[in-house]
Structure formats: C-alpha cells, structure tokens
Design a protein around this motif. Structure first.
Motif, PDB file in Angstrom:
ATOM      1  N   VAL A   1       0.749  -1.131   0.061  1.00 19.69           N
ATOM      2  CA  VAL A   1       0.087   0.023   0.096  1.00 19.69           C
ATOM      3  C   VAL A   1       0.812   1.223  -0.135  1.00 19.69           C
ATOM      4  O   VAL A   1       1.773   1.470   0.800  1.00 19.69           O
ATOM      5  CB  VAL A   1      -0.989  -0.053   1.213  1.00 19.69           C
ATOM      6  CG1 VAL A   1      -1.946   1.370   1.250  1.00 19.69           C
ATOM      7  CG2 VAL A   1      -1.873  -1.320   1.146  1.00 19.69           C
ATOM      8  N   ASP A   2       0.656   2.094  -1.008  1.00 19.22           N
ATOM      9  CA  ASP A   2       1.267   3.467  -0.955  1.00 19.22           C
ATOM     10  C   ASP A   2       0.347   4.446  -0.460  1.00 19.22           C
ATOM     11  O   ASP A   2      -0.812   4.646  -0.986  1.00 19.22           O
ATOM     12  CB  ASP A   2       1.597   3.782  -2.434  1.00 19.22           C
ATOM     13  CG  ASP A   2       2.657   2.755  -2.815  1.00 19.22           C
ATOM     14  OD1 ASP A   2       3.553   2.111  -2.343  1.00 19.22           O
ATOM     15  OD2 ASP A   2       2.859   2.487  -4.351  1.00 19.22           O
ATOM     16  N   VAL A   3       0.702   5.147   0.543  1.00 19.20           N
ATOM     17  CA  VAL A   3      -0.027   6.273   1.178  1.00 19.20           C
ATOM     18  C   VAL A   3       0.305   7.663   0.648  1.00 19.20           C
ATOM     19  O   VAL A   3       1.441   8.091   0.765  1.00 19.20           O
ATOM     20  CB  VAL A   3       0.124   6.257   2.559  1.00 19.20           C
ATOM     21  CG1 VAL A   3      -0.781   7.516   3.172  1.00 19.20           C
ATOM     22  CG2 VAL A   3      -0.433   4.960   3.226  1.00 19.20           C
ATOM     23  N   LEU A   4      -0.611   8.356  -0.059  1.00 21.85           N
ATOM     24  CA  LEU A   4      -0.097   9.408  -0.925  1.00 21.85           C
ATOM     25  C   LEU A   4      -0.721  10.648   0.115  1.00 21.85           C
ATOM     26  O   LEU A   4      -1.124  10.372   0.975  1.00 21.85           O
ATOM     27  CB  LEU A   4      -0.892   9.645  -2.064  1.00 21.85           C
ATOM     28  CG  LEU A   4      -0.436   8.427  -3.163  1.00 21.85           C
ATOM     29  CD1 LEU A   4      -1.210   8.823  -4.377  1.00 21.85           C
ATOM     30  CD2 LEU A   4       1.010   8.588  -3.437  1.00 21.85           C
ATOM     31  N   PRO A   5      -0.199  12.005  -0.328  1.00 20.26           N
ATOM     32  CA  PRO A   5      -0.761  12.929   0.900  1.00 20.26           C
ATOM     33  C   PRO A   5      -2.203  13.035   1.077  1.00 20.26           C
ATOM     34  O   PRO A   5      -2.864  12.823   0.036  1.00 20.26           O
ATOM     35  CB  PRO A   5      -0.204  14.240  -0.178  1.00 20.26           C
ATOM     36  CG  PRO A   5       1.237  13.494  -0.666  1.00 20.26           C
ATOM     37  CD  PRO A   5       0.476  12.371  -1.218  1.00 20.26           C
ATOM     38  N   LEU A   6      -2.699  13.263   2.340  1.00 19.38           N
ATOM     39  CA  LEU A   6      -3.975  12.949   2.900  1.00 19.38           C
ATOM     40  C   LEU A   6      -4.612  14.327   3.173  1.00 19.38           C
ATOM     41  O   LEU A   6      -5.961  14.431   3.364  1.00 19.38           O
ATOM     42  CB  LEU A   6      -4.096  12.088   3.725  1.00 19.38           C
ATOM     43  CG  LEU A   6      -3.679  10.721   3.421  1.00 19.38           C
ATOM     44  CD1 LEU A   6      -3.729   9.868   4.897  1.00 19.38           C
ATOM     45  CD2 LEU A   6      -4.414  10.104   2.439  1.00 19.38           C
TER      46      LEU A   6
END
Length: 448
Positions: free
Chosen positions: A300-305
């Motif tokens: 899982v890649d978490v991008l800016p939220l």
C-alpha cells in the motif's frame, strides 16, 4: 227400387245407426238424454222407423217397394231437422257448461303464469342481489388480503425483525367476513397471518440470540486480544534483539488483525466497538492505523492526505472501514501491484480514494456493490459471500459516510470514501505527509 245387395247394406246401416244411437244415449247428460228420448218418441221418428222396417222386410217377390220415396224423404227430412236441433241445443249446453270451466282454467293458467313470472322476476332479482353481495364481499376480501400481504404484514414482520415491540392485534387484526364460504377463506388468511407473524417473531428472536452470541464472543475475543497487545507492547519495549523485535512486531500485527475481525462480529451484532478516541486524530494516523490491520500493508502506497484530522468519535469505525476496503483491494489485485490511498478536501467534507490495479469489476458488480452499501440489506446467515461489504455499509451508516465504487482508469477499481464535514477538523501548521509504503503497526493507540 232396391236390389238385394242394396237392401242388405241398408239393413246394416240402420242397425249400426241404432246401435250407435243407443250407445251414445247412455253417455249423454240427463238433459240431453231427455231431448233425445223426446226425439225418439216423436211421431216423425216413429214413422221413419216403421218405413225402415218395411224396407228391410221387402224382397224380390214384392211387385213394388213398400215405401214411397216421397214419403221417405218427407219423414227423414223432419227427423234430420229435429236431430240437428237437438245436436245444436246439446252443443249450446256444452258451451254453457264449459264456459265456467274454461273460465276457471284460464284464470288458473293466468294465475299460474303470473305467479311463475313473479317467481322468475324474484329469482332474477335475488340472483342479481346475491351475486352483487358476493362480488362486494369478495372484493372486500381481495382488498383486505392484498393490503395484508403487501402492506401490513410486511411492515409488522420488518418491525419485529428490527426488535420492536409490535401489538399484533392492533397492527394486523383478523379478517372477519361471516361464517359462509367467503368467511372461511378469510379465516384461512387469518391463519396464514398468525403463522407468518409467529414465524417472523421466532426468526427475530433467533437473530437477536445470534447477535447476542456474536456480541459475547466478540467481547471475549477483544478482551483477550487487548491483553495480548498489552503483553506484546511490554515485550517490545524491553527487547533489544532486532530479530526478536521483528518477530514481536509480526505478532503485534497479527493480533491487530484479530482485533479487527472481532470487531466485525460486533458490527454484525449491531453493537459499537470497544475502541474509542476522545480527541481528533490526524488523517495520516487514521490511515496508518487501518493499514496496520491488514496483511499486505507493504503493498500500500499512502499519498498525501491533506492537513486534516478526524473527529475522535469516528476514528475507530473509519480505521475499520478503510482497513476492510484496502484489504479487499489488495486481495483482488495481483501481488506485484500496489494499492494507492490518497485524500483531499472537497466541498462536502474530505474524500479518501483507494485505488487498486487489479482486474477490476464489471458495471453490474459495481452497481450491486454501491446499492449494497447505500441500502444495506438484512444480514442472512447464508449471505456471507460479501461480508466485508456488509461491514462497510454498517460502519458508513453510523456516521453518514458515503462509500462509492467506480472503475479505475488503470483497469482496476477505485473506492471513494466521502467523510462528512462534521467529522473533519483542520490541522494547522502540519507539514504535508510524504508517500509511505510501510505503516507503523500501532500508529494509533487502542484507547482514547
């Protein structure tokens, strides 16, 4: 002159006429018999009989006939005239005697015909009235049965299924249509209604019992998992060996997943999870906490939220919801692909996007999933093929969160989680989070 053959024929005719005349006299009424007796005793009739005797006694030896033709004609004409008068008088008497009888017959026939006509009219009116009453009664029964089958009974069953106390006598009264055959049909509907409500009540009680069992099992499992996490936390703090610490982290991750599965049982039973937060939690920590509860979190890649935080009352449910969706995305995509989680603020709140690069879903499956989440159906024991979607729908329903599936331009599936504005808090002064691939297993605490 008469020949012998003619005289023999004459004798036969006279004998026949005398026999028939005497025979008819015995059948006549007294009045007519008196007239005939008077005719027989009259002088012309006596003279005619005398001439008949003379004609029958004459023969071939007699030089001339004993009766003169003119005398015969004169006598017979008088007798025939008197006989015709007697016949006409008897006919008039018959008519006079028959008139009252005929009148009585005509009156009786008229009365019988009139009564028959009245009976026919009465039977037609009675048939029409009875048929109309039966049709009206059947129509009332049809309307009542239709209303019972499509309105009242489903409403009562649904309310019983939701655990409400329902007054059966008031909500579904019995149908009453008398004691005839139609009334018996109404009684059959009453029996069906009672049976359906009884079965619905038993099914509702069964579901409540199952929910209680799931709730108790989940509470006990959660208690054990929390104790296990506490022990692992202590062991992680005092362990210095990197290999042992890595194994402890793996155990910690497995225990965190077990806690989510136990919370699934709580969601299915309709209870609230045991975890709660009093303060707002940054969105990045919420997503990290969700990733810590799935197996393939490394994909899982978490991008800016965005610089936002989530209200504490919804943190536990959103962590659980995102974990279910991310796990679903990772499960239905190839192991060499990644799942991206990003977030951004929108007009009605904050949106989280979960996108996979898998095989995707057909439009029918996407529509079915959106319908299941927007209108969560009643949970059935046999309907566990899409249990994750049911859990997501229940979690979203608690906080009015909108979850929408759509096709990804990369061929996979994208899920948009729209968090309402009431749950979003601004985080001032926070630097944008970089993209990360491996979350901390316990980025968010287990309690408030």
């Amino acid at each position: 002159r008469l020949t012998d053959a003619e005289r023999a024929l004459f004798a036969q005719t006279v004998g026949t006429r005398r026999f028939l005349f005497q025979d008819a006299l015995t059948e006549l009424p007294a009045a007519d018999r008196a007239v005939c007796d008077s005719l027989i005793g009259s002088e012309p009739f006596t003279r005619m009989r005398t001439m008949e005797e003379q004609l029958m006694r004459g023969g071939a030896l007699a030089p001339t006939e004993p009766v003169d033709a003119r005398q015969w004609a004169a006598s017979t004409q008088v007798v025939l005239a008197k006989f015709q008068e007697a016949v006409l008088g008897a006919g008039d008497g018959v008519v006079q005697r028959a008139t009252p009888v005929a009148t009585g017959v005509i009156v009786r026939l008229s009365l019988a015909g009139g009564l028959g006509l009245l009976a026919v009219i009465a039977s037609i009116v009675l048939a029409i009235t009875t048929a109309r009453a039966l049709v009206q009664q059947l129509d009332k029964l049809r309307v009542a049965a239709w209303d019972l089958a499509n309105e009242r009974l489903p409403s009562v069953v649904e309310r019983i299924g939701h655990g409400e106390d329902v007054d059966i006598a008031a909500e579904a009264p019995p149908l009453e249509f008398g004691n005839d055959q139609i009334g018996h049909v109404g009684q059959a509907f009453n029996a069906v209604q009672r049976t359906a409500i009884k079965v619905a009540a038993e099914q509702a009680q069964l579901r409540r019992d199952i929910a209680d069992i799931l709730r108790n099992l989940a509470r006990r499992t959660q208690s054990l998992v929390h104790r296990q996490l506490s022990v692992l936390d202590v062991m992680e703090r005092r362990e210095d060996d990197p290999q042992e610490l890595r194994d402890l982290f793996r155990l910690d991750h497995l225990a965190t997943r077990m806690r989510r599965y136990a919370e699934n049982l709580l969601v299915l039973s309709g209870a609230a999870p045991g975890r709660a937060w009093r303060d707002s939690v940054p969105m990045i920590d919420v997503v990290r906490g969700a990733l810590a509860e799935i197996e393939d979190y490394t994909r899982v890649d978490v991008l800016p939220l965005g610089e936002v935080a989530l209200d504490g009352r919804a943190v536990g449910d959103v962590i659980h919801l995102v974990a279910e969706l991310v796990e679903n995305a990772a499960s239905f995509s190839p192991p060499y692909t990644t799942v991206q989680v990003s977030g951004y603020s929108v007009a009605h709140g904050h949106a989280l996007e979960i996108e996979d690069r898998g095989l995707g879903m057909s439009q029918e499956d996407i529509d079915a999933a959106n319908e299941r989440i927007a209108n969560p159906p009643e949970l059935k024991l046999s309907g566990n093929a899409r249990l994750g979607l049911y859990v997501v729908s229940r979690l979203a329903e608690r906080h009015e969160i909108r979850v929408t599936f759509k096709a990804s331009p990369y061929g996979g599936t994208t899920v948009v989680v729209l968090l309402p504005q009431e749950l979003i808090k601004e985080q001032a002064g926070q630097e944008p989070e970089p993209a990360v691939a491996v979350p901390q297993p316990r980025a968010v605490g287990a309690g408030g």
